[in-house]
Design an enzyme around this catalytic site. Structure first.
Site, PDB file in Angstrom:
ATOM      1  N   HIS A  34       1.058  -1.226   0.143  1.00 14.93           N
ATOM      2  CA  HIS A  34      -0.051   0.187   0.295  1.00 14.93           C
ATOM      3  C   HIS A  34       0.784   1.048  -0.117  1.00 14.93           C
ATOM      4  O   HIS A  34       0.108   2.222   0.753  1.00 14.93           O
ATOM      5  CB  HIS A  34      -0.666  -0.212   0.949  1.00 14.93           C
ATOM      6  N   VAL A  80      -1.128  -0.708  17.711  1.00  6.52           N
ATOM      7  CA  VAL A  80      -1.346  -0.915  16.133  1.00  6.52           C
ATOM      8  C   VAL A  80      -1.618  -2.056  15.519  1.00  6.52           C
ATOM      9  O   VAL A  80      -1.335  -2.456  14.816  1.00  6.52           O
ATOM     10  CB  VAL A  80      -0.779   0.377  15.772  1.00  6.52           C
ATOM     11  N   ASP A 100      -3.651  -3.789  12.881  1.00  4.91           N
ATOM     12  CA  ASP A 100      -4.343  -3.657  10.954  1.00  4.91           C
ATOM     13  C   ASP A 100      -4.061  -4.830  10.699  1.00  4.91           C
ATOM     14  O   ASP A 100      -3.397  -5.561  10.393  1.00  4.91           O
ATOM     15  CB  ASP A 100      -3.166  -2.385  10.701  1.00  4.91           C
ATOM     16  N   MET A 101      -5.729  -5.054  10.548  1.00 10.41           N
ATOM     17  CA  MET A 101      -5.462  -6.705  10.271  1.00 10.41           C
ATOM     18  C   MET A 101      -6.552  -6.435   9.217  1.00 10.41           C
ATOM     19  O   MET A 101      -8.205  -6.370   9.573  1.00 10.41           O
ATOM     20  CB  MET A 101      -6.153  -7.897  10.913  1.00 10.41           C
ATOM     21  N   TRP A 117     -15.683 -19.493  10.082  1.00 11.06           N
ATOM     22  CA  TRP A 117     -16.403 -19.092   9.615  1.00 11.06           C
ATOM     23  C   TRP A 117     -16.496 -17.930  10.554  1.00 11.06           C
ATOM     24  O   TRP A 117     -17.328 -17.059   9.858  1.00 11.06           O
ATOM     25  CB  TRP A 117     -17.558 -19.914  10.513  1.00 11.06           C
ATOM     26  N   LYS A 118     -15.852 -17.664  11.411  1.00  9.23           N
ATOM     27  CA  LYS A 118     -15.632 -16.341  12.422  1.00  9.23           C
ATOM     28  C   LYS A 118     -15.008 -15.181  11.470  1.00  9.23           C
ATOM     29  O   LYS A 118     -16.304 -14.302  11.324  1.00  9.23           O
ATOM     30  CB  LYS A 118     -14.538 -16.017  13.499  1.00  9.23           C
ATOM     31  N   GLY A 170       2.476  -3.981  16.027  1.00  5.93           N
ATOM     32  CA  GLY A 170       3.122  -2.385  15.775  1.00  5.93           C
ATOM     33  C   GLY A 170       3.866  -2.753  16.517  1.00  5.93           C
ATOM     34  O   GLY A 170       5.194  -1.750  15.794  1.00  5.93           O
TER      35      GLY A 170
END
Length: 329
Positions: free
Chosen positions: A45, A172, A174-175, A226-227, A300
């Site tokens: 990104h 942090v 971030d997923m 499924w979660k 993080g």
């Protein structure tokens, strides 16, 4: 891969964006975010995504002159329209507004419709934590993951970010809701490497570590099976309910990922109980590593480690993509 100075990377991005009718402020902000993403090791990104961003501008899917506008206010929840502006700019403005609301009231929520890809979602978690707030933000996306039990992609990987301010280095998370983000799979593909664990399904429905196969058929594996599938669905529903914006259904129908919906929540109180937070981290890191020479890190921590190395040695870049970007100047 080679290393180049952070300032060179940032200035190159900015120069190109100025040629695409970005204002000085917007060009500097967006260029800084792209460069910082690569600096922190999120190449998918950062540099790697920049040519796609430029193409979206040329295709009219990102409007460089657009400004986010307040649509409605309900107590400490505000709804804004991003007007198809640059996603990083809109997200930064939305998180700053949530920070302001939280600073004045202890909590603030901004729902954002009709915006664009925010690149690394963690950027806005770091922004909130830098301001002394707990930050929670999430976005929907084009379908790239089947619902649990299904064979076709109908869910976005809908990244979720949770950030907690900390003097010794912010926490942090971030997923994405998929085992690997599509950007991370691209990184493995560019290096001609397999994924370390299965990240999706091949065309026959078998689990695979082949990133090219998963990126082609868009059958990424949900985290927690499924979660993760359920969480991706609920995040999309919450976003649509709060913002009135486009869902994954509508985004996917257009074949290109634009006009997405996002939410930014900030929590702030004078005492964040730092000593108790440190106690949790110390206990977590007290476990013996499973592998010799292994390390247990909090969310993080590895980002900070990569950032320090990049600032000292230069930012790692894919040489082929770097040359592509230089041709855009």
């Amino acid at each position: 891969m080679k290393r180049i100075p952070f300032d060179q990377l940032q200035q190159t991005f900015k120069h190109i964006l100025l040629q695409l009718s970005f204002t000085e402020e917007k060009a500097a902000l967006c260029a800084g975010i792209f460069a910082a993403n690569s600096r922190d090791g999120v190449h998918s990104h950062g540099l790697n995504r920049f040519p796609v961003f430029v193409q979206y501008i040329k295709d009219g899917l990102v409007n460089p002159s657009a400004e986010p506008e307040l649509q409605s206010s309900n107590g400490l929840i505000e709804t804004w329209n991003g007007n198809l502006g640059a996603g990083m700019y809109n997200a930064t403005k939305a998180m700053q507004r949530a920070i302001t609301l939280a600073t004045d009231n202890g909590i603030g929520c901004v729902a954002l419709q009709n915006t664009n890809h925010w690149m690394r979602g963690g950027t806005y978690g770091w922004q909130a934590a830098d301001a002394g707030c707990i930050g929670i933000c999430f976005t929907n996306a084009i379908a790239g993951m089947p619902a649990w039990g299904g064979a076709e992609p109908v869910l976005g990987n809908n990244p979720l970010v949770i950030a907690v301010p900390r003097t010794k280095g912010h926490i942090v998370l971030d997923m994405a809701m998929s085992q690997f983000s599509y950007g991370k799979m691209q990184e493995y593909e560019l290096k001609h490497e397999q994924l370390p664990v299965p990240g999706g399904y091949d065309d026959a429905g078998n689990l695979t570590t082949n990133p090219s196969a998963i990126r082609a058929n868009k059958r990424a594996l949900p985290i927690g099976f499924w979660k993760g599938s359920s969480l991706a669905l609920v995040l999309d529903i919450v976003l649509t309910a709060l913002s009135g914006g486009r869902s994954t259904t509508k985004i996917t129908a257009d074949k290109k990922e634009y006009g997405v919906s996002q939410c930014f929540i900030c929590l702030r109180q004078p005492d964040m109980h730092d000593a108790l937070v440190e106690e949790i981290l110390a206990y977590t890191k007290s476990s013996q590593p499973a592998m010799p020479g292994g390390r247990i890190s909090y969310p993080g921590e590895n980002t900070l480690r990569t950032r320090v190395q990049s600032e000292k040695e230069g930012v790692l870049v894919n040489e082929e993509i770097w040359e592509q970007v230089l041709q855009l100047k």
